[in-house]
Design a protein around this motif. Sequence first.
Motif, PDB file in Angstrom:
ATOM      1  N   ALA A   1      -0.938   3.922 -21.512  1.00  0.00           N
ATOM      2  CA  ALA A   1       0.320   4.586 -21.167  1.00  0.00           C
ATOM      3  C   ALA A   1       0.520   5.833 -22.014  1.00  0.00           C
ATOM      4  O   ALA A   1       0.942   6.884 -21.515  1.00  0.00           O
ATOM      5  N   ARG A   2       0.221   5.712 -23.310  1.00  0.00           N
ATOM      6  CA  ARG A   2       0.422   6.846 -24.217  1.00  0.00           C
ATOM      7  C   ARG A   2      -0.662   7.902 -24.063  1.00  0.00           C
ATOM      8  O   ARG A   2      -0.513   9.022 -24.557  1.00  0.00           O
ATOM      9  N   ALA A   3      -1.713   7.547 -23.326  1.00  0.00           N
ATOM     10  CA  ALA A   3      -2.743   8.536 -22.995  1.00  0.00           C
ATOM     11  C   ALA A   3      -2.473   9.190 -21.646  1.00  0.00           C
ATOM     12  O   ALA A   3      -3.283   9.998 -21.177  1.00  0.00           O
ATOM     13  N   GLY A   4      -1.340   8.826 -21.013  1.00  0.00           N
ATOM     14  CA  GLY A   4      -0.950   9.462 -19.765  1.00  0.00           C
ATOM     15  C   GLY A   4      -1.324   8.716 -18.506  1.00  0.00           C
ATOM     16  O   GLY A   4      -1.104   9.221 -17.397  1.00  0.00           O
ATOM     17  N   VAL A   5      -1.876   7.505 -18.624  1.00  0.00           N
ATOM     18  CA  VAL A   5      -2.251   6.723 -17.437  1.00  0.00           C
ATOM     19  C   VAL A   5      -0.986   6.191 -16.762  1.00  0.00           C
ATOM     20  O   VAL A   5      -0.149   5.554 -17.403  1.00  0.00           O
ATOM     21  N   LYS A   6      -0.831   6.439 -15.460  1.00  0.00           N
ATOM     22  CA  LYS A   6       0.372   6.035 -14.722  1.00  0.00           C
ATOM     23  C   LYS A   6       0.147   4.831 -13.817  1.00  0.00           C
ATOM     24  O   LYS A   6       1.097   4.190 -13.385  1.00  0.00           O
ATOM     25  N   ASP A   7      -1.114   4.521 -13.502  1.00  0.00           N
ATOM     26  CA  ASP A   7      -1.387   3.387 -12.624  1.00  0.00           C
ATOM     27  C   ASP A   7      -2.765   2.830 -12.952  1.00  0.00           C
ATOM     28  O   ASP A   7      -3.639   3.542 -13.452  1.00  0.00           O
ATOM     29  N   ILE A   8      -2.929   1.557 -12.672  1.00  0.00           N
ATOM     30  CA  ILE A   8      -4.190   0.858 -12.868  1.00  0.00           C
ATOM     31  C   ILE A   8      -4.173  -0.333 -11.913  1.00  0.00           C
ATOM     32  O   ILE A   8      -3.103  -0.869 -11.605  1.00  0.00           O
TER      33      ILE A   8
ATOM     34  N   GLN B   1       0.804  -1.210   0.000  1.00  0.00           N
ATOM     35  CA  GLN B   1       0.000   0.000   0.000  1.00  0.00           C
ATOM     36  C   GLN B   1       0.845   1.272   0.000  1.00  0.00           C
ATOM     37  O   GLN B   1       0.426   2.313  -0.521  1.00  0.00           O
ATOM     38  N   SER B   2       2.063   1.193   0.542  1.00  0.00           N
ATOM     39  CA  SER B   2       2.899   2.390   0.595  1.00  0.00           C
ATOM     40  C   SER B   2       3.410   2.801  -0.780  1.00  0.00           C
ATOM     41  O   SER B   2       3.871   3.931  -0.967  1.00  0.00           O
ATOM     42  N   ALA B   3       3.344   1.880  -1.762  1.00  0.00           N
ATOM     43  CA  ALA B   3       3.789   2.188  -3.125  1.00  0.00           C
ATOM     44  C   ALA B   3       2.611   2.195  -4.097  1.00  0.00           C
ATOM     45  O   ALA B   3       2.813   2.129  -5.310  1.00  0.00           O
ATOM     46  N   ALA B   4       1.395   2.273  -3.561  1.00  0.00           N
ATOM     47  CA  ALA B   4       0.188   2.251  -4.387  1.00  0.00           C
ATOM     48  C   ALA B   4      -0.422   3.642  -4.482  1.00  0.00           C
ATOM     49  O   ALA B   4      -0.041   4.565  -3.755  1.00  0.00           O
ATOM     50  N   ASN B   5      -1.392   3.780  -5.380  1.00  0.00           N
ATOM     51  CA  ASN B   5      -2.114   5.031  -5.573  1.00  0.00           C
ATOM     52  C   ASN B   5      -3.291   5.067  -4.602  1.00  0.00           C
ATOM     53  O   ASN B   5      -4.181   4.224  -4.664  1.00  0.00           O
ATOM     54  N   GLU B   6      -3.276   6.017  -3.715  1.00  0.00           N
ATOM     55  CA  GLU B   6      -4.318   6.114  -2.683  1.00  0.00           C
ATOM     56  C   GLU B   6      -5.718   6.132  -3.298  1.00  0.00           C
ATOM     57  O   GLU B   6      -6.661   5.556  -2.759  1.00  0.00           O
ATOM     58  N   LYS B   7      -5.856   6.761  -4.465  1.00  0.00           N
ATOM     59  CA  LYS B   7      -7.173   6.887  -5.093  1.00  0.00           C
ATOM     60  C   LYS B   7      -7.693   5.549  -5.618  1.00  0.00           C
ATOM     61  O   LYS B   7      -8.900   5.378  -5.796  1.00  0.00           O
ATOM     62  N   LEU B   8      -6.785   4.604  -5.888  1.00  0.00           N
ATOM     63  CA  LEU B   8      -7.198   3.325  -6.452  1.00  0.00           C
ATOM     64  C   LEU B   8      -7.363   2.231  -5.398  1.00  0.00           C
ATOM     65  O   LEU B   8      -7.816   1.131  -5.730  1.00  0.00           O
TER      66      LEU B   8
ATOM     67  N   PHE C   1       6.305  -0.516  -8.241  1.00  0.00           N
ATOM     68  CA  PHE C   1       5.334   0.343  -7.564  1.00  0.00           C
ATOM     69  C   PHE C   1       4.018   0.266  -8.315  1.00  0.00           C
ATOM     70  O   PHE C   1       3.955  -0.174  -9.468  1.00  0.00           O
ATOM     71  N   GLY C   2       2.945   0.692  -7.660  1.00  0.00           N
ATOM     72  CA  GLY C   2       1.632   0.671  -8.281  1.00  0.00           C
ATOM     73  C   GLY C   2       0.607  -0.034  -7.407  1.00  0.00           C
ATOM     74  O   GLY C   2       0.944  -0.648  -6.393  1.00  0.00           O
ATOM     75  N   THR C   3      -0.650   0.061  -7.816  1.00  0.00           N
ATOM     76  CA  THR C   3      -1.748  -0.538  -7.060  1.00  0.00           C
ATOM     77  C   THR C   3      -1.918  -1.971  -7.544  1.00  0.00           C
ATOM     78  O   THR C   3      -2.713  -2.266  -8.438  1.00  0.00           O
ATOM     79  N   ILE C   4      -1.146  -2.864  -6.942  1.00  0.00           N
ATOM     80  CA  ILE C   4      -0.989  -4.210  -7.469  1.00  0.00           C
ATOM     81  C   ILE C   4      -1.245  -5.236  -6.371  1.00  0.00           C
ATOM     82  O   ILE C   4      -0.571  -5.240  -5.337  1.00  0.00           O
ATOM     83  N   VAL C   5      -2.215  -6.106  -6.596  1.00  0.00           N
ATOM     84  CA  VAL C   5      -2.551  -7.178  -5.667  1.00  0.00           C
ATOM     85  C   VAL C   5      -1.796  -8.431  -6.108  1.00  0.00           C
ATOM     86  O   VAL C   5      -1.873  -8.843  -7.270  1.00  0.00           O
ATOM     87  N   LEU C   6      -1.088  -9.044  -5.163  1.00  0.00           N
ATOM     88  CA  LEU C   6      -0.168 -10.139  -5.464  1.00  0.00           C
ATOM     89  C   LEU C   6      -0.433 -11.350  -4.578  1.00  0.00           C
ATOM     90  O   LEU C   6      -1.186 -11.274  -3.615  1.00  0.00           O
ATOM     91  N   HIS C   7       0.241 -12.463  -4.907  1.00  0.00           N
ATOM     92  CA  HIS C   7       0.261 -13.674  -4.079  1.00  0.00           C
ATOM     93  C   HIS C   7      -1.146 -14.211  -3.830  1.00  0.00           C
ATOM     94  O   HIS C   7      -1.411 -14.789  -2.768  1.00  0.00           O
ATOM     95  N   VAL C   8      -2.066 -14.032  -4.759  1.00  0.00           N
ATOM     96  CA  VAL C   8      -3.428 -14.539  -4.576  1.00  0.00           C
ATOM     97  C   VAL C   8      -3.363 -16.051  -4.338  1.00  0.00           C
ATOM     98  O   VAL C   8      -2.803 -16.798  -5.141  1.00  0.00           O
ATOM     99  N   THR C   9      -3.934 -16.468  -3.206  1.00  0.00           N
ATOM    100  CA  THR C   9      -3.827 -17.862  -2.756  1.00  0.00           C
ATOM    101  C   THR C   9      -5.221 -18.429  -2.472  1.00  0.00           C
ATOM    102  O   THR C   9      -6.019 -17.764  -1.800  1.00  0.00           O
TER     103      THR C   9
END
Length: 583
Positions: free
Chosen positions: A469-476, A403-410, A489-497
């Motif tokens: 990316a070419r439209a300026g999107v930096k995170d998803i 979360q510390s490297a994610a986008n708060e808005k996402l 970095f980014g709003t990324i969910v990992l290790h889904v178990t």
Amino acid sequence: MSTKPKNDSQPIAESGLRKGLTSYGDKGFSLFLRKAFIKGAGYTNSALDRPVIGIINTGSAYNPCHGNMPQLIEAVKRGVMLAGGLPMEFPTISIHESFAAPTSMYLRNLMSMDTEEMLRAQPMDAVVMIGGCDKTVPAQMMGAASAGLPAIQLITGSMLTGSHRSERVGACTDCRRYWGKFRAGEIDEAEKDEVNDQLVASVGTCSVMGTASTMACIAEALGMTVPGGASPPAVTADRIRIAEETGTRAVQMAKDGLTIDKILTADAFENALRVLLAIGGSTNGIVHLAAIAGRMGLEIDLDALDKMGDETPVLLDLKPSGDHYMENFHDAGGMATLLRELKPLLKLDAITVTGRTLGEEIDAARPNFKQDVIRKFNDPIYPRGSIAVLHGNLAPGGAIIKQSAANEKLMEHEGRAVVFENAEDLANRIDSPDLDVTAEDILVLKNIGPKGAPGMPEAGYIPIPMKLARAGVKDIVRISDGRMSGTAFGTIVLHVTPESAIGGPLAHVRNGDRIRLSVQNREISLLISAEELAQRIKDCPITEPTAERGYKKLFLDTVMQADKGVDFDFLRAAQITGKTPRK
């Protein structure tokens, strides 16, 4: 006239060259033969009677992170001999993150087995393990934990930073940032090649808080390095002095019988997890700590870890969560400064390789001084722990987000799933102008978990689709059963178990499904009914991957899920006796 047999044939406590004698049916002859061969290298009886200290050499032309290995080994040897020991260098597998196919994680367990078996097979009273690149340090600690002898970790150290057009850069957060610029058309081919020359300015590990730096800090928090062992850069005199001190300490550990089980306790793992949260550490740190703990008969309690995050802010201002690099962390006082800030939350009675407690080492460290890299506890760079643990019908066994490297808005987001079945599908379609995707969607990548890839690659850092990316999107928002680099970095969910390759719910996500991510509620949910999910599982049964032969067969037949550290089931302790952290 008879003579008394020499010492070689007398029953003597198993130490030094007498440990683990090769079986010839006659112990006296076995030692006699061993000494005969080693004397062929020019050793005297006086040298051979000393405590034997093994030194693991993981130098390799394929591993620039370990490029300072020759200097470190010489310094360790010096320290061993100054303390009255006999240094014995030997090689094991060396793994580099960018030079290991299909992924370094696939080979981590193999390196741990190599380490464990060489520690068991060869005579030594203690071992110095030299590692740095992401998987080498956890592999060595896993192997040593199973072998059970006195062991001490020596980190190779971080690389220096470079400069690109007067901007300071370093691997590998800036690698990803500039590659993102290139994909977005913000820099051209010539500048891309120009910055490529500057990102890695010397040998050593990544200069940001990636997995290598995370494991260095974790090793010191566990008590497995000499004080100050985490932060000196690879090419500094400080790093060489740490190496000499490590050799000296190894001799004393051998004399004191300070075995690894006395250091890797539940309290030590709790301290390491606390540090992981406070440094904005790599999500990979959880996987590796789970594997090391499993070798000691302990299980990481992810829910308890998540609760620790409520009271453990991010204090270290390093990329990707902050702005600085490992050089700056070292200049700011390194782990001693950080641990002093965390002291009220730490288990101070945990024993370290010095034979003293962590609390004693913190008290003995040099005093704080003015600096701006390690924040005061009441002035953090992020108010909560860097990692959050998520649950829901999409991840019954848990998932994590940095979360510390994610986008708060996402971090509170509901969106439409855009699904990629595997890494090949992703590569074929992610940059297609026809890809049906918007910035509000959620990218889902399946089959990159422990068995799915195999080896759980760092493909969880799914690139921003080219058209966005070419439209300026930096995170998803991105979701997978894989890992990502600690430098990412980014709003990324990992290790889904459980992972999709063994039939986890992720396998049954379809294009257009709605998914809800709520970091506040610790939720990751597929917004369909339980009945619909059950029907999908029934309609599309999963056949788990396997192989016909070799290491791949061993891996696929025995590897466990992310919450168990992606270790092999037969390498874990025979019995799990407790959990850490304790609630």
